[in-house]
Design an enzyme around this catalytic site. Structure first.
Site, PDB file in Angstrom:
ATOM      1  N   ASP A  14     -53.870  39.159  64.833  1.00  0.00           N
ATOM      2  CA  ASP A  14     -53.740  38.562  63.510  1.00  0.00           C
ATOM      3  C   ASP A  14     -53.592  37.059  63.700  1.00  0.00           C
ATOM      4  O   ASP A  14     -52.586  36.595  64.250  1.00  0.00           O
ATOM      5  CB  ASP A  14     -52.511  39.114  62.792  1.00  0.00           C
ATOM      6  CG  ASP A  14     -52.622  40.607  62.523  1.00  0.00           C
ATOM      7  OD1 ASP A  14     -53.632  41.029  61.949  1.00  0.00           O
ATOM      8  OD2 ASP A  14     -51.695  41.343  62.903  1.00  0.00           O
ATOM      9  N   ASP A 124     -57.606  47.751  61.260  1.00  0.00           N
ATOM     10  CA  ASP A 124     -56.424  47.617  60.407  1.00  0.00           C
ATOM     11  C   ASP A 124     -56.741  47.278  58.964  1.00  0.00           C
ATOM     12  O   ASP A 124     -55.844  46.961  58.199  1.00  0.00           O
ATOM     13  CB  ASP A 124     -55.497  46.535  60.989  1.00  0.00           C
ATOM     14  CG  ASP A 124     -54.055  46.717  60.553  1.00  0.00           C
ATOM     15  OD1 ASP A 124     -53.679  47.843  60.198  1.00  0.00           O
ATOM     16  OD2 ASP A 124     -53.308  45.731  60.563  1.00  0.00           O
ATOM     17  N   HIS A 336     -57.829  40.628  57.086  1.00  0.00           N
ATOM     18  CA  HIS A 336     -57.204  41.594  56.183  1.00  0.00           C
ATOM     19  C   HIS A 336     -55.836  41.157  55.659  1.00  0.00           C
ATOM     20  O   HIS A 336     -55.569  41.276  54.458  1.00  0.00           O
ATOM     21  CB  HIS A 336     -57.112  42.965  56.854  1.00  0.00           C
ATOM     22  CG  HIS A 336     -56.428  42.952  58.176  1.00  0.00           C
ATOM     23  ND1 HIS A 336     -56.992  42.380  59.293  1.00  0.00           N
ATOM     24  CD2 HIS A 336     -55.238  43.438  58.581  1.00  0.00           C
ATOM     25  CE1 HIS A 336     -56.171  42.515  60.324  1.00  0.00           C
ATOM     26  NE2 HIS A 336     -55.093  43.138  59.928  1.00  0.00           N
TER      27      HIS A 336
END
Length: 869
Positions: A14, A124, A336
């Site tokens: 991330d 994810d 995301h």
């Protein structure tokens, strides 16, 4: 049964979440250096998967350019596995063109180093779009991996299956039933290792189609595990009946396809929260950012690229890298967590800044492109040049701004004088036009006019109107009226600010249109969650101030009111109101259009609530159609599992809160209703089965919260305060709706495309703050480059220059289940020939003549590559 367990080293990266990208970059510098060292020096450490996204590779190479050659060698040797995405995209509230760019740029970046991983790897993402197999196949990708959103309710209880789109595109898919991190930090101690594996192996075996199991070995920002070889030896000793091997996702699929397993086939989108959370109401979090995404996507794809392409066809330079830079800013935000807005306030500020910068870049390039075209039209006259970025000619009302010294003027198309109404006329400082005017003592004012015109505008092209001085002074022409009466509707604005809309064609009366509701929200950035005994506040008893102005083209109603609300959640619990929600609605209705446009300005002073607008369709429905990437999805109004989800122990309640991209279409008997958006992309059809609730915003104060009413158990994310997510301040929304006789979904899709692709204009007045030399090409006063034939029913997605050639890409798609036809004619003075290409802009099947004609399969998007003359 003896299984082969594929242990795949990776990390999930991330770039930002509850931490900033700046901190993530520091971890990347450390962790990735260790990965490079291990791959170079350990022959028994065969592979490492770089999370399927090249944006982190781009970050690393910028910060550690001395390691670029090492990366080249490792990728080309097949040990470091990169691509195919640019960023780990959200699939629910980002458009099809954004996902295509994500793969285009990701594959291109990966190919700079070697061969990209040809797997749609989305470990994810919060749900999976039904159109993803179609998009992946458009890039030659035949495999996919994901975690969230599916259960046996879709027709399979297996972890390997074919996932198919409606057009027949399919990918062999691996479901990660326990997520991408079950192999993180595998313990070396035997008992701890057995305890971990005894929990996971039965689940993996239960879903396996054959004798292959997947054990992803990695986690969020996880450094590589230095003792993994020791752990592998322990696994072999603990489970001698199985074979554990460090391998790759590619190797897994190759072995899987070498068998004759009877794989199940499933279709549709996966938003099922039975086994894993998909956060069905995350689409309304941080509506300021979500709306900015919608506006920026639509600006770049619907206006900037098409009109910049017009300039390119005339002979101007196509600034590919400038456009790519704007898209990449958006794509970084489409990761995301970033797009979902389940991040810290610091990260949300950075996300908003990227969207703002991308929007500014798009706006400036649009204005530049229009200016260069307008300036290349011969003559010294003051002009208004109107641009139509759609391939259909359009006869409609549109708004134009004119800045001139003329106190009154006429607009001429050749010798034809075109009527218009002046909506606003204000003095305009000459320094805002060109500071040199003031520098040399020119203080005479300009006038800024906002005018409404109604005219026919050529298909995919532009036309100019010459300003000619008239005697006297231009007057603002707006007549005050009490009600709205058009070809389609009779509309009354009620005392409480709601509308009563009578559809003249069906006789149906729609009451309580734009009813506003405020419900408590004690959820988090992932999920809406009301109080158990909630009190809903509405504008039913509000007292609105309304004014309605009529011009020859249409009506504008301005509606102002305040809604008394609790300021805090404690006030809401006891039922007191310590503040107000300020509401201004500007409702515009053209006299010849069924589209009712709304601009909503909401001044929020209240915490912990969700605000929605109601649009009653007066049709009880079992399902409603929403658009997704290059197609549609039909969704039930209610998921029956909402009645038994708690008994079955679901991860979250399956509320019918869903995303859409551009339009909703409700059908009943001989009638249709529709909703279009330029901002919010979240809706729910209420329990009455006929009212669409459009989310205006959610106001919440925590990134993650535990034990929600609709999502029991641990927090999602972490319990980090996010006071900015209370959305205090002004929220601006743009949406539209309408009611009419029965329409097919192709027609609604094309109407929505018109709404999100307005006619835009440039005013040449002889002055510019920034000077440019004259162009060496000349433009005619009116030009159409591409136009639709009589058979055309498909929706235009994009017109742009190809990424790696001088050709033009024209992409269309059918919206409904029955297909649609692309029938396009090219202006032979600018375009010639053509061929059908894939979404990756490759392929040469179906050679075409100068008239592009192709009957699409169901829900198949087609890209036409045509050559400039």
């Amino acid at each position: 049964m003896k299984y082969k367990v594929h242990v795949v080293p990776h990390f999930h990266w991330d770039r930002e979440w509850y931490f900033t990208q700046e901190y993530s970059d520091l971890l990347l510098l450390t962790d990735f250096e260790e990965v490079l060292d291990r791959l170079e020096n350990d022959a028994n450490y065969p592979y490492f998967v770089l999370d399927g996204q090249t944006s982190i590779l781009e970050d690393y190479c910028r910060l550690a350019p001395h390691n670029v050659e090492r990366i080249h060698k490792l990728v080309q040797s097949g040990k470091l596995i990169i691509g195919p995405w640019y960023s780990q995209t959200d699939e629910m509230v980002v458009g099809g063109e954004s996902i295509v760019r994500n793969l285009l740029y990701g594959m291109e970046e990966a190919e700079r180093f070697g061969e990209p991983m040809k797997i749609g790897y989305l470990p994810d993402s919060f749900g999976q779009s039904a159109q993803l197999p179609h998009i992946l196949n458009g890039f030659g990708i035949k495999h996919a991996i994901f975690w969230r959103g599916i259960s046996e309710r879709f027709g399979t209880d297996k972890t390997e299956f074919y996932w198919r789109s409606k057009d027949g595109s399919q990918v062999l898919t691996l479901l990660l039933p326990l997520g991408y991190a079950i192999g993180k930090y595998l313990p070396e101690e035997a008992n701890a290792l057995r305890e971990r594996m005894d929990k996971y192996l039965p689940v993996l075996k239960k879903g396996a189609t054959g004798q292959h199991l997947m054990l992803p070995h990695g986690h969020d920002q996880m450094p590589l595990q230095k003792n993994i070889h020791t752990v592998m030896e322990k696994l072999h000793k603990l489970y001698p009946e199985h074979r554990f091997e460090m391998t790759s996702y590619d190797a897994y699929f190759k072995e899987l396809e070498a068998t004759d397993y009877p794989f199940d086939v499933v279709e549709g989108e996966f938003l099922d929260g039975k086994y894993m959370r998909v956060h069905r109401s995350i689409y309304g979090t941080r509506m300021d950012i979500k709306s900015l995404n919608t506006r920026t996507e639509q600006l770049l794809g619907n206006l900037v690229e098409p009109i910049h392409t017009m300039l390119y066809m005339l002979g101007g330079t196509y600034y590919q890298e400038y456009i790519r830079d704007a898209w990449k800013l958006i794509l970084l935000n489409h990761a995301h967590d970033s797009m979902a807005c389940c991040c810290s306030d610091d990260v949300h500020r950075l996300i908003r800044d990227r969207f703002f910068k991308a929007h500014v870049k798009g706006t400036e390039l649009l204005n530049y492109s229009m200016r260069r075209i307008a300036d290349s039209v011969a003559g010294s006259d003051e002009l208004v040049t109107v641009f139509n970025a759609l391939t259909e000619a359009r006869e409609q009302q549109f708004t134009v701004e004119v800045i001139t010294k003329m106190e009154n003027f006429a607009l001429l198309d050749g010798t034809r004088e075109v009527a218009f109404d002046v909506i606003e006329k204000v003095e305009y400082d000459p320094g805002l036009v060109d500071r040199q005017i003031v520098h040399y003592g020119g203080y005479n004012p300009f006038y800024k006019y906002t005018i409404h015109m109604h005219d026919s505008v050529v298909a995919f092209g532009y036309q100019t109107y010459v300003l000619k001085q008239k005697d006297g002074f231009a007057e603002v022409v707006q007549n005050a009226v009490q009600e709205i009466d058009t070809e389609y509707y009779h509309i009354a604005v009620l005392e409480n600010g709601q509308l009563q809309v009578t559809d003249k064609r069906t006789g149906m009366v729609h009451a309580q249109v734009l009813r506003l509701e405020s419900q408590s929200d004690v959820g988090d950035s992932y999920d809406y969650s009301p109080l158990k005994n909630d009190v809903i506040f509405t504008n039913d008893t509000a007292r609105a101030e309304t004014s309605i102005a009529e011009t020859r083209c249409g009506f504008t109603a301005t509606i102002d009111y305040s809604l008394a609300l609790p300021k805090t959640i404690d006030e809401r619990i006891v039922g007191t109101c310590g503040t107000e929600l300020g509401v201004q609605l500007i409702v515009e209705v053209a006299k010849d259009s069924p589209v009712i446009q709304v601009q909503a300005l909401l001044e929020n002073n209240s915490e912990h609530h969700r605000v929605r607008f109601h649009i009653p369709t007066a049709m009880k429905q079992e399902a409603i159609v929403a658009d997704n990437q290059f197609g549609i999805i039909e969704r039930d109004i209610k998921d029956d599992a909402v009645d038994y989800w708690e008994k079955e122990g679901w991860a979250e309640r399956p509320d019918a809160i869903y995303p859409f991209l551009t339009f909703l279409h409700a059908k009943g008997g001989d009638r249709s209703a529709f909703v279009f958006t330029k901002s919010t992309r979240e809706y729910e059809v209420l329990a009455d089965g006929s009212t669409i609730a459009l989310t205006a915003f959610r106001s919440i104060g925590l990134l993650g919260e535990k034990e929600l009413v609709r999502r029991p158990g641990r927090p999602s994310g972490i319990a980090l305060p996010t006071p900015d997510s209370q959305m205090l301040g002004v929220i601006e929304l743009d949406f539209a709706f309408g009611f009419t006789t029965l329409l097919d979904t192709n027609s609604v899709s094309r109407m929505a495309k018109r709404y999100v692709t307005p006619l835009v204009s440039y005013n040449r007045n002889g002055y510019n703050a920034m000077k440019l030399n004259d162009t060496d090409y000349k433009a005619e006063p009116k030009m159409s480059f591409i136009s639709e034939g009589a058979n055309h029913t498909a929706t235009l997605s994009i017109v742009k220059k190809a990424e790696k050639s001088e050709a033009i890409i024209v992409r269309t798609f059918p919206a409904d289940d029955y297909g649609a036809v692309t029938d396009l004619a090219l202006n032979p003075g600018f375009l010639q020939g053509g061929q059908l290409v894939h979404l990756d802009e490759k392929g040469a099947e179906h050679p075409l003549t100068t008239t592009l004609y192709y009957s699409n399969k169901v829900n198949e998007s087609s890209s036409f590559l045509v050559k400039p003359k």
